[in-house]
Design a protein around this motif. Structure first.
Motif, short mmCIF file in Angstrom:
data_model
loop_
_atom_site.label_atom_id
_atom_site.label_comp_id
_atom_site.label_asym_id
_atom_site.label_seq_id
_atom_site.Cartn_x
_atom_site.Cartn_y
_atom_site.Cartn_z
N ARG A 281 -0.69 2.57 -0.40
CA ARG A 281 0.09 2.48 -1.63
C ARG A 281 0.31 1.01 -1.93
O ARG A 281 1.36 0.44 -1.57
CB ARG A 281 1.42 3.22 -1.43
CG ARG A 281 2.12 3.75 -2.68
CD ARG A 281 2.34 2.72 -3.70
NE ARG A 281 3.12 3.16 -4.85
CZ ARG A 281 3.33 2.38 -5.89
NH1 ARG A 281 2.83 1.15 -5.94
NH2 ARG A 281 4.07 2.81 -6.89
N PRO A 282 -0.71 0.36 -2.56
CA PRO A 282 -0.53 -1.06 -2.91
C PRO A 282 0.37 -1.22 -4.13
O PRO A 282 0.93 -0.23 -4.62
CB PRO A 282 -1.95 -1.53 -3.20
CG PRO A 282 -2.70 -0.29 -3.55
CD PRO A 282 -2.00 0.89 -2.97
N ASP A 283 0.50 -2.42 -4.58
CA ASP A 283 1.34 -2.67 -5.75
C ASP A 283 0.50 -3.26 -6.87
O ASP A 283 -0.64 -3.68 -6.64
CB ASP A 283 2.47 -3.65 -5.35
CG ASP A 283 3.77 -3.30 -6.06
OD1 ASP A 283 3.71 -2.66 -7.12
OD2 ASP A 283 4.84 -3.68 -5.55
N VAL A 284 1.03 -3.30 -8.06
CA VAL A 284 0.32 -3.90 -9.19
C VAL A 284 1.32 -4.72 -10.00
O VAL A 284 2.50 -4.35 -10.08
CB VAL A 284 -0.37 -2.78 -10.03
CG1 VAL A 284 0.64 -1.88 -10.72
CG2 VAL A 284 -1.36 -3.34 -11.04
N LYS B 68 -7.70 -8.94 -6.95
CA LYS B 68 -8.49 -8.06 -7.82
C LYS B 68 -9.77 -7.63 -7.09
O LYS B 68 -10.45 -8.46 -6.50
CB LYS B 68 -8.84 -8.83 -9.11
CG LYS B 68 -9.03 -7.91 -10.29
CD LYS B 68 -9.07 -8.71 -11.58
CE LYS B 68 -9.62 -7.91 -12.73
NZ LYS B 68 -8.73 -6.85 -13.17
N GLY B 69 -10.04 -6.35 -7.12
CA GLY B 69 -11.22 -5.84 -6.40
C GLY B 69 -11.02 -5.85 -4.90
O GLY B 69 -11.94 -5.53 -4.14
N LEU B 70 -9.81 -6.23 -4.44
CA LEU B 70 -9.45 -6.27 -3.01
C LEU B 70 -10.43 -7.08 -2.16
O LEU B 70 -10.58 -6.80 -0.97
CB LEU B 70 -9.32 -4.85 -2.44
CG LEU B 70 -8.27 -3.93 -3.09
CD1 LEU B 70 -8.23 -2.58 -2.39
CD2 LEU B 70 -6.90 -4.56 -3.06
N ASP B 71 -11.11 -8.07 -2.77
CA ASP B 71 -12.06 -8.92 -2.02
C ASP B 71 -11.41 -9.46 -0.75
O ASP B 71 -10.35 -10.11 -0.84
CB ASP B 71 -12.44 -10.18 -2.81
CG ASP B 71 -13.24 -9.89 -4.04
OD1 ASP B 71 -12.97 -8.87 -4.69
OD2 ASP B 71 -14.14 -10.69 -4.34
#
Ligand code: CMC
Length: 384
Positions: A365-368, A10-13
């Motif tokens: 294009r990440p995933d969720v 989350k937030g790509l930390d």
């Protein structure tokens, strides 16, 4: 069989999305370099255009190369008359970042290269955008007051043209030009921040540079990113005087009601090196102006926070937006124009990242993880 464990970033930390040669942000040591050069050295010596050349070419320019880039940016800084007409039609109380976003999007219609994606066309567009965005940021405070915008001069740097186009005074104040140049150098580039990431995400679909920069301006606008400089100044003005700092801190921060704007950073868990340079500059400008009230409010609040256990435990230090608010306020820049000034500085970093992304592209294009219901049966509308 057990399902593989899903990790949500989350937030790509801490997620490393690509490689870059543009800047290194070391948050543990509080260190920032642009293509090998320490930010402190660049802030002390570099012209904004020198940093632009460094980011675009990976090395510092010689005198001729620097003059050529300066002249090209100045020669391309004029805002098309159709865009000026559009600006004059906007409500005068429009949010200046929304104005800038709309204007940059419209600039594409008057850029002969807007849909040409070659490296050469991308360099030409980056040059134009560097000059035009500074002209837009100078023009809006005049247009909203009913004043005519001022055309850029061919013999000026970006910082000189900005101050000249804002005030209409030639030559522009050397003190203001030097401070704006330093501010711009410090804000030119900063790794994978939200707006630069936005730039690269848009570039990754092979969309055009104006679309990327329009998106970047939209994401810079938010108070957790570039909008923090305006919010920090509004907070200092609300506090009002150094005598009120402690009461304000106890009422608003100790109670957990609010955050101190301009403090904290996703990457820096030590002092942001840009904040150290800007603090010195803010103090010098404030003393020279004969009014240190706002510098003292900011400095007292920062000292209170730095001595507080909550801020110590969480490694919360002033970031770039904290003291830049004092620098810009002392130079008489309207408070709601602070974030557009951030944009006019970051444009070189954004366009450099756009070109870096284009040179070695992979669609972002990440995933969720889907957590909604599965397998519902369709209900006709009259039965719902
Ligand atoms: N004042 C009070 N508490 C804070 C602040 C602050 N300014 N910043 C973070 N915290 C607390 C936060 O409440 C949280 O506490 P807890 O662990 O008890 O929940 C902890 O510190 C970590 O906060 P976070 O939001 O998870 O940390 P982050 O690394 O994602 O936050 C930040 C970075 C910039 C969003 C945040 O520090 C912030 O909101 N600062 C104020 C806005 C600001 O100055 N933004 C400009 C950022 S730098 C320049 C730029 O990118 O434009």
């Amino acid at each position: 069989m057990t399902e593989p464990q899903v990790v949500i970033h989350k937030g790509l930390d801490g997620v490393i999305v690509d490689e870059t040669k543009l800047s290194l942000v070391n948050g543990t040591e509080g260190r920032l370099i642009y293509s090998g050069y320490k930010i402190e050295d660049l802030a002390a010596h570099a012209l904004y255009e020198e940093v632009v050349f460094l980011l675009w070419h990976g090395r510092l320019p010689d005198r001729q190369e620097l003059e050529a880039l300066r002249a090209q940016i100045a020669a391309n800084a004029e805002i098309p008359k159709e865009v000026l007409k559009m600006l004059k039609s906007l409500p005068s109380d429009s949010n200046p970042m929304s104005v800038l976003r709309t204007a940059v999007s419209m600039l594409a219609q008057y850029d002969i290269d807007s849909e040409v994606m070659t490296p050469e066309a991308n360099e030409r567009k980056a040059i134009r955008l560097n000059g035009q965005v500074a002209s837009l940021v100078a023009a809006w405070p005049r247009i909203r007051k009913g004043l005519e915008p001022v055309s850029p001069r061919l013999d000026y740097t970006v910082a000189q043209n900005y101050v000249y186009q804002l005030t209409g005074e030639a030559p522009p104040s050397k003190e203001a030009v030097d401070a704006i140049n330093t501010f711009m150098v410090l804000l030119t580039e900063h790794g994978m921040n939200v707006s630069t990431f936005t730039t690269r995400v848009i570039a990754s679909s092979l969309s055009d540079m104006h679309s990327s920069i329009t998106g970047a301006i939209g994401s810079l606008k938010g108070p957790l990113h570039g909008g923090a400089n305006t919010e920090a100044m509004n907070m200092f003005l609300e506090i009002g005087s150094p005598d009120n700092v402690e009461t304000w801190f106890n009422d608003n921060i100790k109670t957990g009601k609010r955050r101190i704007m301009g403090i904290g950073h996703r990457v820096y868990k030590a002092l942001d090196p840009r904040a150290a340079v800007l603090r010195e500059r803010a103090e010098a400008l404030a003393r020279a102006s004969g009014n240190s009230q706002w510098f003292e409010v900011a400095d007292k609040l920062a000292a209170l926070a730095r001595a507080d256990q909550y801020f110590i435990e969480r490694n919360l230090y002033p970031n770039v937006d904290y003291y830049s608010a004092i620098v810009l306020y002392t130079l008489d820049i309207p408070v709601d124009m602070f974030t557009p000034l951030f944009a006019m500085s970051r444009i070189a970093g954004w366009t450099a990242h756009f070109r870096e992304q284009a040179a070695a592209n992979r669609l972002v294009r990440p995933d969720v993880l889907y957590i909604g219901p599965e397998e519902r049966s369709w209900t006709p509308i009259e039965e719902r």
